[in-house]
Motif scaffolding. Structure first.
Motif, PDB file in Angstrom:
ATOM      1  N   SER A   1       0.809  -1.221  -0.191  1.00 37.19           N
ATOM      2  CA  SER A   1      -0.147  -0.062   0.035  1.00 37.19           C
ATOM      3  C   SER A   1       0.774   1.371  -0.070  1.00 37.19           C
ATOM      4  CB  SER A   1      -0.941   0.117   1.168  1.00 37.19           C
ATOM      5  OG  SER A   1      -0.084  -0.110   2.612  1.00 37.19           O
ATOM      6  N   ALA A   2       2.091   1.371   0.602  1.00 43.01           N
ATOM      7  CA  ALA A   2       2.726   2.481   0.785  1.00 43.01           C
ATOM      8  C   ALA A   2       3.693   2.574  -0.632  1.00 43.01           C
ATOM      9  CB  ALA A   2       3.871   2.376   1.846  1.00 43.01           C
ATOM     10  N   THR A   3       4.470   1.856  -0.874  1.00 40.46           N
ATOM     11  CA  THR A   3       5.398   1.865  -2.163  1.00 40.46           C
ATOM     12  C   THR A   3       4.568   1.962  -3.390  1.00 40.46           C
ATOM     13  OG1 THR A   3       5.807  -0.382  -2.146  1.00 40.46           O
ATOM     14  CG2 THR A   3       7.143   0.832  -0.599  1.00 40.46           C
ATOM     15  N   ALA A   4       3.191   1.458  -3.589  1.00 36.49           N
ATOM     16  CA  ALA A   4       2.554   1.483  -4.922  1.00 36.49           C
ATOM     17  C   ALA A   4       2.077   2.800  -5.100  1.00 36.49           C
ATOM     18  CB  ALA A   4       1.341   0.576  -4.810  1.00 36.49           C
ATOM     19  N   GLY A   5       2.096   3.667  -4.147  1.00 38.48           N
ATOM     20  CA  GLY A   5       1.533   4.872  -4.232  1.00 38.48           C
ATOM     21  C   GLY A   5       2.573   5.739  -4.519  1.00 38.48           C
ATOM     22  N   ALA A   6       3.995   5.477  -4.923  1.00 35.82           N
ATOM     23  CA  ALA A   6       5.155   6.202  -5.135  1.00 35.82           C
ATOM     24  C   ALA A   6       4.851   7.080  -6.415  1.00 35.82           C
ATOM     25  CB  ALA A   6       6.422   5.422  -5.062  1.00 35.82           C
ATOM     26  N   GLY A   7       4.448   6.516  -7.560  1.00 39.37           N
ATOM     27  CA  GLY A   7       4.211   7.236  -8.561  1.00 39.37           C
ATOM     28  C   GLY A   7       3.236   8.409  -8.588  1.00 39.37           C
ATOM     29  N   ALA A   8       2.441   8.425  -7.542  1.00 32.15           N
ATOM     30  CA  ALA A   8       1.458   9.489  -7.414  1.00 32.15           C
ATOM     31  C   ALA A   8       2.014  10.761  -7.243  1.00 32.15           C
ATOM     32  CB  ALA A   8       0.394   9.349  -6.199  1.00 32.15           C
TER      33      ALA A   8
ATOM     34  N   GLY B   1      16.724   6.848  -5.968  1.00 30.02           N
ATOM     35  CA  GLY B   1      16.456   7.813  -4.974  1.00 30.02           C
ATOM     36  C   GLY B   1      15.074   7.736  -4.357  1.00 30.02           C
ATOM     37  N   ARG B   2      14.070   7.838  -5.500  1.00 27.94           N
ATOM     38  CA  ARG B   2      12.659   8.095  -4.934  1.00 27.94           C
ATOM     39  C   ARG B   2      12.189   6.818  -4.408  1.00 27.94           C
ATOM     40  NH1 ARG B   2       9.642  12.108  -7.545  1.00 27.94           N
ATOM     41  NH2 ARG B   2      10.765  13.413  -9.043  1.00 27.94           N
ATOM     42  N   ALA B   3      12.505   5.641  -5.100  1.00 31.38           N
ATOM     43  CA  ALA B   3      12.041   4.450  -4.480  1.00 31.38           C
ATOM     44  C   ALA B   3      12.653   4.214  -2.976  1.00 31.38           C
ATOM     45  CB  ALA B   3      12.392   3.104  -5.425  1.00 31.38           C
ATOM     46  N   LEU B   4      14.058   4.685  -2.915  1.00 31.93           N
ATOM     47  CA  LEU B   4      14.465   4.481  -1.416  1.00 31.93           C
ATOM     48  C   LEU B   4      13.925   5.519  -0.608  1.00 31.93           C
ATOM     49  CD1 LEU B   4      18.389   4.368  -1.935  1.00 31.93           C
ATOM     50  CD2 LEU B   4      16.880   2.416  -1.281  1.00 31.93           C
ATOM     51  N   LYS B   5      13.323   6.530  -0.700  1.00 34.16           N
ATOM     52  CA  LYS B   5      12.564   7.395   0.046  1.00 34.16           C
ATOM     53  C   LYS B   5      11.183   6.631   0.487  1.00 34.16           C
ATOM     54  CE  LYS B   5       9.465  10.353  -1.059  1.00 34.16           C
ATOM     55  NZ  LYS B   5       8.158  10.423  -1.264  1.00 34.16           N
TER      56      LYS B   5
ATOM     57  N   GLY C   1      11.217  -2.845  -5.376  1.00 40.94           N
ATOM     58  CA  GLY C   1      10.461  -3.174  -6.508  1.00 40.94           C
ATOM     59  C   GLY C   1       9.331  -2.626  -6.784  1.00 40.94           C
ATOM     60  N   ILE C   2       8.327  -2.675  -5.997  1.00 40.80           N
ATOM     61  CA  ILE C   2       6.873  -2.318  -5.937  1.00 40.80           C
ATOM     62  C   ILE C   2       6.936  -0.849  -6.254  1.00 40.80           C
ATOM     63  CG2 ILE C   2       4.727  -1.938  -5.042  1.00 40.80           C
ATOM     64  CD1 ILE C   2       5.253  -4.742  -5.871  1.00 40.80           C
ATOM     65  N   GLY C   3       7.774  -0.054  -5.623  1.00 39.88           N
ATOM     66  CA  GLY C   3       7.954   1.386  -5.707  1.00 39.88           C
ATOM     67  C   GLY C   3       8.459   1.724  -7.187  1.00 39.88           C
ATOM     68  N   ALA C   4       9.509   1.277  -7.865  1.00 36.29           N
ATOM     69  CA  ALA C   4       9.974   1.467  -9.124  1.00 36.29           C
ATOM     70  C   ALA C   4       8.885   1.018  -9.956  1.00 36.29           C
ATOM     71  CB  ALA C   4      11.198   0.223  -9.138  1.00 36.29           C
ATOM     72  N   LEU C   5       8.108   0.046  -9.608  1.00 36.11           N
ATOM     73  CA  LEU C   5       7.127  -0.247 -10.799  1.00 36.11           C
ATOM     74  C   LEU C   5       6.037   0.779 -10.810  1.00 36.11           C
ATOM     75  CD1 LEU C   5       6.609  -4.278 -10.358  1.00 36.11           C
ATOM     76  CD2 LEU C   5       7.466  -3.020 -12.277  1.00 36.11           C
TER      77      LEU C   5
ATOM     78  N   VAL D   1      13.304  -2.044 -11.105  1.00 32.30           N
ATOM     79  CA  VAL D   1      14.432  -1.046 -11.519  1.00 32.30           C
ATOM     80  C   VAL D   1      14.649  -1.240 -13.028  1.00 32.30           C
ATOM     81  CG1 VAL D   1      16.873  -0.583 -10.888  1.00 32.30           C
ATOM     82  CG2 VAL D   1      15.392  -1.413  -9.036  1.00 32.30           C
ATOM     83  N   VAL D   2      14.837  -2.132 -13.483  1.00 31.41           N
ATOM     84  CA  VAL D   2      15.209  -2.089 -14.741  1.00 31.41           C
ATOM     85  C   VAL D   2      14.318  -1.320 -15.777  1.00 31.41           C
ATOM     86  CG1 VAL D   2      15.499  -3.299 -17.056  1.00 31.41           C
ATOM     87  CG2 VAL D   2      16.630  -4.224 -14.899  1.00 31.41           C
ATOM     88  N   ALA D   3      12.997  -1.679 -15.495  1.00 30.53           N
ATOM     89  CA  ALA D   3      11.878  -0.852 -16.346  1.00 30.53           C
ATOM     90  C   ALA D   3      11.676   0.497 -15.919  1.00 30.53           C
ATOM     91  CB  ALA D   3      10.618  -1.427 -16.167  1.00 30.53           C
ATOM     92  N   GLY D   4      11.973   0.786 -14.494  1.00 35.14           N
ATOM     93  CA  GLY D   4      12.008   2.317 -14.090  1.00 35.14           C
ATOM     94  C   GLY D   4      13.065   3.260 -14.830  1.00 35.14           C
ATOM     95  N   ILE D   5      14.439   2.370 -14.706  1.00 32.92           N
ATOM     96  CA  ILE D   5      15.720   3.304 -15.244  1.00 32.92           C
ATOM     97  C   ILE D   5      15.216   3.519 -16.924  1.00 32.92           C
ATOM     98  CG2 ILE D   5      17.990   2.940 -15.892  1.00 32.92           C
ATOM     99  CD1 ILE D   5      18.109   1.602 -13.109  1.00 32.92           C
ATOM    100  N   ARG D   6      14.958   2.400 -17.568  1.00 30.59           N
ATOM    101  CA  ARG D   6      14.509   2.671 -18.876  1.00 30.59           C
ATOM    102  C   ARG D   6      13.526   3.892 -19.076  1.00 30.59           C
ATOM    103  NH1 ARG D   6      13.056  -2.137 -22.944  1.00 30.59           N
ATOM    104  NH2 ARG D   6      13.292  -1.161 -25.092  1.00 30.59           N
ATOM    105  N   GLY D   7      12.600   3.979 -18.200  1.00 30.36           N
ATOM    106  CA  GLY D   7      11.436   4.801 -18.316  1.00 30.36           C
ATOM    107  C   GLY D   7      12.089   6.209 -18.338  1.00 30.36           C
ATOM    108  N   MET D   8      12.889   6.298 -16.887  1.00 31.93           N
ATOM    109  CA  MET D   8      13.623   7.552 -16.659  1.00 31.93           C
ATOM    110  C   MET D   8      14.361   8.278 -17.748  1.00 31.93           C
ATOM    111  SD  MET D   8      12.911   9.286 -13.836  1.00 31.93           S
ATOM    112  CE  MET D   8      12.413   9.122 -12.249  1.00 31.93           C
ATOM    113  N   ARG D   9      15.145   7.100 -18.470  1.00 33.15           N
ATOM    114  CA  ARG D   9      16.111   7.481 -19.651  1.00 33.15           C
ATOM    115  C   ARG D   9      15.376   7.998 -20.872  1.00 33.15           C
ATOM    116  NH1 ARG D   9      20.599   2.641 -18.781  1.00 33.15           N
ATOM    117  NH2 ARG D   9      21.702   3.741 -16.882  1.00 33.15           N
ATOM    118  N   ASN D  10      14.039   7.421 -21.126  1.00 32.65           N
ATOM    119  CA  ASN D  10      13.352   7.929 -22.179  1.00 32.65           C
ATOM    120  C   ASN D  10      12.505   9.175 -21.864  1.00 32.65           C
ATOM    121  OD1 ASN D  10      14.288   5.664 -23.657  1.00 32.65           O
ATOM    122  ND2 ASN D  10      12.835   4.322 -23.095  1.00 32.65           N
ATOM    123  N   ALA D  11      12.459   9.530 -20.645  1.00 29.69           N
ATOM    124  CA  ALA D  11      11.639  10.928 -20.293  1.00 29.69           C
ATOM    125  C   ALA D  11      12.148  11.894 -20.965  1.00 29.69           C
ATOM    126  CB  ALA D  11      11.500  10.812 -18.818  1.00 29.69           C
TER     127      ALA D  11
END
Length: 257
Positions: free
Chosen positions: A73-80, A107-111, A152-156, A245-255
């Motif tokens: 519940s906590a990390t799944a809302g990281a994207g919000a 860094g965002r996921a670790l927070k 993992g959940i936060g990065a997704l 993490v792999v999908a998130g880093i790829r998304g960040m690099r394409n942002a």
């Protein structure tokens, strides 16, 4: 070394606003109290299968599952929060800095994980006066597993936000559509076994990675390190972390800015 320094910088930037405006953080910290207040009156004298045994603490089974529930519940809302930054333009300003895109994601996921671990420690502290038996080594191993799963959940969640930046309602729709099946099929609140659940429901629970994480958490907190449940839980948490993490880093690099 640069990525490590960038990760620390990104983590500090993300946690800084939370510390400067502690009202939201304080509200988040109240969540463990809410769980305990709602579930504590229901648990005394009850076994995980719902039969009155009076011989073992139901907290020994329920508390680790509650920590997995918090991780979901906590990390799944990281994207919000990332969506809010996209709307305000803060995210674009971050993209033009020399920080590594990978470090921004981690860094965002670790927070989110730091907040999760604080909640977990608070729950464990609140359970000390009960008949819950805390095994230090098992608790440390369980929290380490929770960290991997939470990253993992936060990065997704962050990955989903990056792909939903132009249609924010998509983020919340997909998040809820995935979150609730993961939660309900994981057995964190009620046991899902071959004898207590329909065959189709049990089969669905066995393809849910959160199920294996919850089972591993229960074994670790009970001091049972040499069980196959622990191995399966570690593999499930690591798979989610690597994928996120792999999908998130790829998304960040394409942002784009």
């Amino acid at each position: 070394m640069k990525v490590l320094n960038d990760t620390r910088t990104a983590f500090a930037r993300e946690l800084g606003p939370e510390l400067r405006q502690p009202a939201g953080l304080l509200f988040t910290m109240l969540l463990p109290f809410l769980f305990l207040a709602l579930f504590a009156p229901l648990l005394p004298g009850m076994s995980p299968t719902g039969r009155d045994t009076g011989t073992s603490s139901p907290w020994q089974w329920f508390a680790p599952g509650m920590l997995v529930l918090l991780a979901l519940s906590a990390t799944a809302g990281a994207g919000a929060s990332l969506l809010n930054e996209m709307s305000s333009g803060a995210f674009e300003r971050m993209l033009v800095t020399p920080l590594s895109r990978a470090a921004m994601l981690v860094g965002r996921a670790l927070k989110e994980v730091v907040i999760l671990l604080t909640q977990a420690l608070l729950i464990l502290a609140l359970l000390l006066p009960t008949d819950f038996r805390l095994r230090p080594l098992g608790a440390l191993a369980g929290l380490a597993l929770l960290t991997v799963f939470g990253i993992g959940i936060g990065a997704l969640s962050l990955t989903l936000a990056l792909h939903s930046r132009n249609q924010q309602t998509l983020f919340y729709g997909v998040q809820q559509m995935i979150f609730f099946p993961l939660l309900l099929l994981s057995g964190v609140l009620l046991p899902i076994t071959q004898t207590s659940a329909p065959t189709w429901l049990y089969a669905l629970s066995r393809i849910n990675p959160a199920t294996y994480v919850a089972e591993a958490e229960r074994a670790l907190f009970d001091g049972r390190f040499a069980e196959t449940n622990v191995l399966y839980g570690i593999l499930a948490a690591m798979a989610i972390a690597v994928l996120g993490v792999v999908a998130g880093i790829r998304g960040m690099r394409n942002a784009s800015v």
